[in-house]
Design a protein around this motif. Structure first.
Motif, PDB file in Angstrom:
ATOM      1  N   GLU A  95       0.837  -1.201   0.000  1.00 54.13           N
ATOM      2  CA  GLU A  95       0.000   0.000   0.000  1.00 54.13           C
ATOM      3  C   GLU A  95       0.876   1.256   0.000  1.00 54.13           C
ATOM      4  O   GLU A  95       0.477   2.304  -0.497  1.00 54.13           O
ATOM      5  N   SER A 139       4.960  -0.714  -3.587  1.00 53.45           N
ATOM      6  CA  SER A 139       4.913  -2.110  -4.033  1.00 53.45           C
ATOM      7  C   SER A 139       6.039  -2.405  -5.023  1.00 53.45           C
ATOM      8  O   SER A 139       6.727  -1.489  -5.491  1.00 53.45           O
ATOM      9  N   ALA A 169      -0.351  -7.503   3.643  1.00 52.97           N
ATOM     10  CA  ALA A 169      -1.004  -7.442   2.340  1.00 52.97           C
ATOM     11  C   ALA A 169      -1.974  -8.608   2.188  1.00 52.97           C
ATOM     12  O   ALA A 169      -1.974  -9.535   2.991  1.00 52.97           O
TER      13      ALA A 169
END
Length: 163
Positions: free
Chosen positions: A13, A16, A59
């Motif tokens: 977030e 990446s 994640a």
DNA sequence: GCCAACGTTGGC
DNA sequence: GCCAACGTTGGC
């Protein structure tokens, strides 16, 4: 210690592997780490050319997204000197920097994203730091055999396994 | 130097 | 959102 492979954690977030791939020269400063054990590794151990497993933490799902390499060894993390940065550290100074960063460059995405569950299911990875109970370090050494296993899990059939 | 309180990480 | 595990802080 002369580990040549590392695992670096990133929250996708925030940043990446796809972001790294799109970055200028596919390179980013990897810093903001405020843990002394991780700091010591960044400052003393990571060397240019070392391989990096780029791990997405926190994640859905978490796992290894790609392969990168160290392109600049440890240097003082600039964010510690910037009062506007959330990683600012008033107790640090350029004369005696407390925190370090490295630069990493994306090499390639894994053909398959390797989830944490898959890593846990792989018996030969039992000793991997990432999988140890309570493991939180955001910079971790990866053994050569572990490195090869993760790349194999992430490879499509016939893909080159060497970095 | 001890250790309780607190903050953070990160899987689930 | 919960919470276990761990690191850090600060009172004493």
């Amino acid at each position: 210690m002369s580990a040549r492979h590392w695992l670096l954690k990133v929250e996708p977030e925030v940043f990446s592997f796809a972001d790294l791939w799109r970055a200028k020269k596919r390179t980013t400063a990897w810093g903001g780490v405020r843990n002394y054990q991780a700091r010591n590794l960044l400052r003393d151990e990571l060397a240019v050319g070392d391989g990096v497993l780029f791990y997405h933490s926190n994640a859905e799902p978490s796992g290894v997204a790609g392969v990168a390499r160290v392109v600049r060894a440890g240097y003082p993390d600039p964010t510690q000197f910037d009062p506007r940065d959330e990683s600012f550290d008033a107790k640090s100074s350029p004369a005696a920097p407390r925190w370090f960063a490295v630069d990493v460059q994306a090499v390639r995405a894994l053909a398959r994203f390797v989830t944490l569950a898959e890593l846990r299911a792989e018996a030969s990875l039992e000793g991997m730091e990432l999988l140890r109970r309570g493991s939180r370090l955001s910079v971790q050494p990866v053994a050569r055999t572990e490195w090869r296993t993760v790349l194999r899990l992430g490879a499509s059939i016939g893909a080159d396994l060497e970095l």
